[in-house]
Design an enzyme around this catalytic site. Structure first.
Site, PDB file in Angstrom:
ATOM      1  N   ASP A   1      -2.222   5.416  -5.243  1.00  0.00           N
ATOM      2  CA  ASP A   1      -2.442   4.620  -4.885  1.00  0.00           C
ATOM      3  C   ASP A   1      -2.988   3.802  -4.994  1.00  0.00           C
ATOM      4  OD1 ASP A   1      -3.648   3.597  -1.900  1.00  0.00           O
ATOM      5  OD2 ASP A   1      -4.575   4.673  -1.485  1.00  0.00           O
TER       6      ASP A   1
ATOM      7  N   ASP B   1       1.049  -1.653  -0.426  1.00  0.00           N
ATOM      8  CA  ASP B   1       0.060   0.119   0.096  1.00  0.00           C
ATOM      9  C   ASP B   1       0.769   1.306   0.312  1.00  0.00           C
ATOM     10  OD1 ASP B   1      -1.810   1.732   0.520  1.00  0.00           O
ATOM     11  OD2 ASP B   1      -2.066   1.430   2.051  1.00  0.00           O
TER      12      ASP B   1
END
Length: 454
Positions: A335, A104
């Site tokens: 992201d 992430d």
């Protein structure tokens, strides 16, 4: 992930910190730079596990929310795509124990559930341990010869879909592929509300220290901005320990086929996470290096030096599609933990009207729904004077079936709210499937390289 304020974005991508007020401010670095020279990383590790679809991701998608992302001595590990490519996993070893962890770039903590954890539902009711659906019984701190506790502090994080984790903090050796980081600070939560996939047992966060979630209190209800203790996330620890010659990490996320996304919850070897160099996939000559935009915690906008960095935020000069070239006000973050692109309402509405037949906004779900065989309009993202194109295959995603068993498809470009400077927009996996994103958190720069067609 569509949000109205930066605070809400922090709730979705990291810990909820109501005391923070973030205002975007721009670094004094030039708006575009010559592309950095990024030699290939050295090591690659494939994966072969299989995982079912994460319930929380399915719920989050329906609610228009993603979870809440160059030289020698480098390491590369392959990245698997699970949850129909909604999340990307990599194998890691912590204290000699093996786990599959979500990768992430939209958060900063590395954490792994501790063996013997207490599982809760999203309403904070105790439920059986199996309900959290971690891929292993958890990390056995007592069995690690290198684990050292960090006393009198706590790890505490809440994600936007209601999942939360809290508990102790410690230091241990974390190894991914050929990269091994000693005494890495990690969360080892004992209280977990997690709607897991049966494979991952935690997460690797790759954003900045100020987004970490360790606090100078053992009571998670007292975690606040005032007692936050920022620390180096995994990759910055590797840099400080000189485990890489240059401070680059790189992600190349492969898309799955439409059939895989709809029918197979796991795709092995679906891209790469590279340390110290660019991920090893074919690219073309379109590339640019641009500065990361910072934020001010004082509430006062500033173009001066000393920006505080949280996310990998970049300035977009224009979104281009047939009949339009729109210069946005707000800036997106890159992201890996968000599947879709979340653009401004203005861009999303105009672009989805260009599908043939046009996409239709489902008012109840808040989603732009599109025919699965619709003709997809071209879409480009202009950054640093270069336009990066998004493949049509990334702009139509299967999102389940209706009551009659027919596949429902949604647009890869969804509404992230009005185009205002303090909103956070997302360039998620829909965009990242088409570029190699190489991050230099030390120099606060990102190099984007257009991938060759695949």
């Amino acid at each position: 992930m569509g949000v109205l304020t930066v605070f809400v974005a922090l709730s979705l991508l990291g810990a909820t910190r109501s005391e923070y007020t973030f205002v975007r401010r721009v670094s004094l670095a030039p708006r575009s730079l010559e592309p950095a020279v990024l030699p290939a990383a050295e090591f690659a590790v494939p994966f072969t596990a299989k995982t079912p679809r994460r319930k929380s991701k399915k719920t989050a998608l329906a609610a228009l929310r993603g979870k809440s992302r160059a030289l020698g001595g480098s390491s590369t590990v392959a990245v698997d795509g699970s949850d129909f490519d909604d999340e990307y996993l990599t194998n890691a070893t912590i204290g000699g124990q093996h786990f599959s962890l979500i990768v992430d770039t939209g958060s900063s903590d590395t954490w792994v559930a501790q063996r013997g954890f207490n599982c809760f539902d999203l309403d904070e009711n105790p439920v059986p341990e199996a309900t959290c659906a971690f891929g292993t019984p958890g990390f056995n701190t007592a069995a690690s010869k290198t684990f050292q506790p960090f006393p009198n502090v706590s790890f505490n994080i809440t994600y936007g879909d209601g999942e939360f984790l809290s508990g102790p903090v410690g230091f241990d050796t974390v190894t991914i592929g050929g990269l091994s980081v000693a005494r890495q600070e990690i969360g080892v939560p004992t209280l977990t509300a997690w709607e897991g996939d049966g494979i991952n047992t935690g997460l690797i966060g790759l954003a900045f220290p100020d987004l970490t979630s360790v606090y100078n209190t053992t009571d998670p209800t007292k975690a606040s901005a005032e007692n936050q203790i920022p620390y180096n996330p995994l990759f910055l620890s590797a840099v400080s320990q000189k485990k890489v010659a240059h401070p680059f990490f790189s992600v190349a996320l492969d898309r799955g086929t439409f059939d895989q996304q709809e029918n197979d919850p796991f795709d092995p070897n679906l891209g790469f996470l590279a340390f110290g160099g660019i991920a090893p996939v074919p690219v073309v000559n379109t590339a640019v290096t641009v500065p990361i935009e910072g934020y001010s915690a004082t509430g006062t906008p500033s173009n001066g030096p000393g920006s505080d960095f949280f996310f990998y935020t970049v300035e977009v000069e224009a979104y281009t599609f047939p009949g339009a070239s729109v210069r946005p006000v707000g800036s997106p973050i890159l992201d890996t933990g968000t599947t879709l692109n979340f653009m401004s309402t203005e861009v999303t509405t105009a672009y989805n009207a260009k599908f043939d037949p046009p996409a239709v906004l489902d008012e109840d779900a808040g989603l732009w729904v599109v025919e699965c065989n619709a003709t997809v309009p071209e879409f480009g993202v202009k950054i640093g004077g270069k336009t990066f194109t998004i493949d049509a295959r990334d702009q139509i995603l299967p999102a389940g079936t209706d009551d009659n068993g027919n596949i429902i498809c949604i647009s890869g470009t969804q509404d992230g709210g009005p185009d205002v400077a303090d909103n956070i927009f997302i360039l998620g996996d829909v965009f990242l499937h088409n570029v190699v994103a190489t991050f230099n958190p030390v120099a606060a720069e990102i190099t984007l390289t257009q991938r060759a067609k695949y």
